[in-house]
Design a protein around this motif. Structure first.
Motif, short mmCIF file in Angstrom:
data_model
loop_
_atom_site.label_atom_id
_atom_site.label_comp_id
_atom_site.label_asym_id
_atom_site.label_seq_id
_atom_site.Cartn_x
_atom_site.Cartn_y
_atom_site.Cartn_z
N THR B 122 47.42 54.87 48.58
CA THR B 122 47.59 53.57 49.47
C THR B 122 47.00 52.24 48.92
O THR B 122 47.18 51.15 49.13
N LYS B 123 46.29 52.52 47.71
CA LYS B 123 45.32 51.45 47.24
C LYS B 123 45.72 51.49 45.58
O LYS B 123 45.68 52.33 45.11
N HIS B 124 45.64 50.11 45.28
CA HIS B 124 45.75 49.78 43.99
C HIS B 124 44.46 50.06 43.06
O HIS B 124 43.27 49.72 43.36
N HIS B 125 44.52 50.72 41.71
CA HIS B 125 43.55 51.05 40.98
C HIS B 125 43.86 50.29 39.47
O HIS B 125 43.24 50.84 38.56
N GLY B 126 44.86 49.58 39.55
CA GLY B 126 45.01 49.25 38.05
C GLY B 126 44.76 47.67 37.60
O GLY B 126 43.59 47.22 38.00
N LYS B 127 45.73 47.42 36.78
CA LYS B 127 45.17 45.87 36.55
C LYS B 127 45.02 44.53 37.30
O LYS B 127 45.59 44.94 38.51
N ILE B 128 44.14 43.80 37.12
CA ILE B 128 43.79 42.70 37.69
C ILE B 128 44.22 41.26 37.22
O ILE B 128 43.89 41.32 35.98
N PRO B 129 45.04 40.46 37.77
CA PRO B 129 45.36 39.36 36.96
C PRO B 129 44.25 38.70 36.25
O PRO B 129 43.23 38.53 36.74
N LYS B 130 44.60 38.32 34.96
CA LYS B 130 43.54 37.93 34.00
C LYS B 130 42.89 36.68 34.58
O LYS B 130 41.66 36.43 34.59
N ARG B 132 43.14 34.90 37.40
CA ARG B 132 42.63 34.75 38.77
C ARG B 132 41.76 35.98 38.80
O ARG B 132 41.30 36.05 40.08
N LEU B 136 39.21 37.73 42.05
CA LEU B 136 39.46 38.71 42.92
C LEU B 136 38.75 40.09 42.81
O LEU B 136 38.58 40.88 43.69
N LYS B 140 36.93 42.13 45.64
CA LYS B 140 37.16 43.47 45.63
C LYS B 140 35.76 44.25 45.92
O LYS B 140 35.76 45.20 46.80
#
Ligand SMILES: [Zn+2]
Ligand SMILES: [Zn+2]
Lengths: 354, 184
Positions: B122-130, B132, B136, B140
């Motif tokens: 249910t949770k994202h573990h990948g890339k985060i926008p560079k 912004r 974030l 987190k």
């Protein structure tokens, strides 16, 4: 226009390059789904909203270059003919869904056609990046750079918990679909593939025929891709896919060797018959054509057929599709006419390598 | 073995999912596997109808929320995204969200759907926008620190909680600095 010229336009330039393991892996692709945070997704957006995205992408990126991917061409779907739209789908530059809607949908395509960015498909943008052969990591690295480059001007819909927000919950998180196209004739011939597909599905990967309907894989070309996009990093998703692809490559190679050892003459016979059909037939359906093209390509990879170029499979599998046939004919063709035209086109292509 | 979904055809697929650390096995036939969303093709091949059939099944056979089934449906009927106007029942029909805000609006209904589609995740573990991303990333971290803090207080581990509280202050200050920077 000569066939040579036509093919030069029809086949994406990147496809002519050879990549690692390109005797089995035809191409690697990364697709990223992204949305603008302030604008409703295309499914509910009104024309004005969609035009905001469309105009923004056109103004910012038309004829712009990203690194080596030069001169993005902006194609407005509403301005294309039916055949032109079909050709884009057959080249895998856009999805069938994109060409269904004329309103404010478009695609940016780099000059070498390695990069395409669909605009107002199911998501605001869908970035696609192809590499020849087995190069998933390289494709991922480039796709990330391209993504960061776009993000300089776009506020993406992103949530710390859910990741990149997409219209369909099946894409949320990474928004990434990694896939490889594989030619697996020996695994099909020895019927091993049927046993392998359920096992691959269990690992959260999806196998499907890229040409043809449903589960049928025309020309023994399969696409393997990740199913889940949430909960794992892009790198892990790619690593999982890679390890399965490595195993498939090994199995395919072993199956080819075994076929050659145990029934070499029979295999050679099959390959030369296929070559004969392609060289001489006057009417050919896409199914038979795909089977023969696959056999000939196997013959090339096994060094049984020596004078034909390896990328004949990549080329012909695209060229024998209805859209391309009609583009080459410069008119619409009935199914029967297509079978005749297909045979002609294949004969001419075979002549080119003589 | 018979398929656990239709109880008719033999189960040819044996799927293992790890959900919240618990291993679950599903024994299904190929038809049901596709229909109920155990396996599916990505891209255009994924049928929303199938996803939603799966979703309804999930609602009507609540494994985790036994006894709350009727409530669940009752309240979901009224949910509507105030940004794009999409209602939860519309979402159920189309399988698509209307805007980024929908994820917030329907968040209480989302976990079972995501679990089903993404093998329990249910949770994202990948890339985060560079661009912004820094911001974030800190948010987190803040969220996970706060959850940790709550647990420590419940365990009456006050010394460790005090240390963590200082860390939280630092992160909060970092976020304020960044936001001030964004405005400038
Ligand atoms: Zn069943
Ligand atoms: Zn909404």
């Amino acid at each position: 226009m000569t066939l040579q010229q036509f093919m030069n336009e029809a086949i994406s330039p990147w496809m002519r390059k050879e990549g690692p393991d390109s005797d089995i892996v035809l191409s690697s692709r990364i697709r990223l789904a992204r949305n603008f945070v302030q604008v409703p997704f295309p499914i509910v957006a009104n024309e004005e909203d969609e035009l905001r995205i469309y105009d923004f992408m056109r103004e910012r990126y038309e004829h712009v270059s990203f690194q080596d991917y030069e001169d993005f061409n902006f194609l407005s779907i509403g301005e294309l003919s039916g055949v032109e739209k079909r050709v884009l789908v057959e080249k895998h530059l856009v999805s069938p869904h994109l060409i269904e809607k004329d309103q404010a949908s478009a695609v940016l395509i780099s000059k070498n056609e390695q990069v395409s960015i669909m605009i107002n498909e199911e998501d605001h943008i869908r970035i696609q990046l192809y590499f020849p052969g087995f190069q998933l990591n390289q494709a991922l690295e480039k796709a990330f750079e391209l993504d960061d480059w776009l993000e300089e001007n776009v506020d993406y819909a992103f949530d710390a918990t859910r990741g990149y927000l997409t219209s369909c919950p099946t894409n949320v998180g990474t928004g990434m679909r990694a896939s490889v196209m594989m030619h697996l004739p020996a695994l099909v011939l020895t019927q091993q593939i049927n046993r392998m597909i359920p096992a691959i599905n269990q690992l959260g990967l999806v196998v499907r025929g890229i040409y043809g309907e449903g589960s049928e894989a025309l020309g023994n070309v399969f696409q393997i891709s990740n199913q889940i996009t949430l909960g794992k990093t892009e790198e892990d998703i790619v690593a999982d896919l890679e390890s399965v692809v490595h195993q498939l490559i090994e199995h395919e190679r072993r199956a080819r060797e075994r076929l050659l050892e145990q029934s070499g003459t029979r295999l050679e016979d099959r390959i030369y018959r296929a070559y004969g059909v392609l060289e001489h037939s006057r009417i050919i359906e896409s199914k038979e054509a795909a089977r023969c093209i696959s056999d000939v390509r196997l013959g090339i990879d096994l060094d049984i057929i020596k004078h034909v170029q390896q990328h004949i499979l990549n080329e012909l599998m695209i060229l024998i599709q209805p859209g391309f046939l009609q583009q080459y004919a410069k008119k619409s063709l009935t199914a029967n006419e297509r079978d005749v035209f297909r045979a002609t086109l294949i004969r001419e292509r075979i002549q080119l390598d003589k | 073995m018979k398929c656990q979904e239709c109880q008719k055809r033999p189960a040819t697929l044996h799927l293992k999912h790890v959900i919240n650390g618990q291993k679950r096995e599903h024994h299904v036939c190929e038809v049901c596997a596709k229909e109920k969303g155990y396996v599916s093709s990505p891209d255009e091949g994924y049928s929303l109808h199938h996803l939603l059939t799966g979703l309804f099944n999930f609602d009507s056979v609540p494994i985790e929320s036994q006894g709350q089934g009727s409530n669940h449906l009752q309240s979901s009927r009224d949910l509507q995204c105030d940004k794009c106007g999409l209602t939860f029942s519309q979402f159920k029909r189309s399988g698509k969200f209307g805007c980024a805000q929908c994820y917030e609006t329907f968040s209480s209904r989302l976990d079972p759907i995501l679990r089903r589609v993404h093998s329990g995740n249910t949770k994202h573990h990948g890339k985060i926008p560079k661009r912004r991303g820094g911001h974030l990333h800190m948010k987190k971290q803040l969220a996970s620190y706060k959850a940790e803090l709550k647990a420590l207080i419940e365990q009456e581990a006050f010394e460790e909680a005090a240390v963590l509280r200082d860390k939280i202050k630092q992160v909060e200050q970092g976020i304020r600095d960044q936001e001030a920077g964004d405005d400038a």
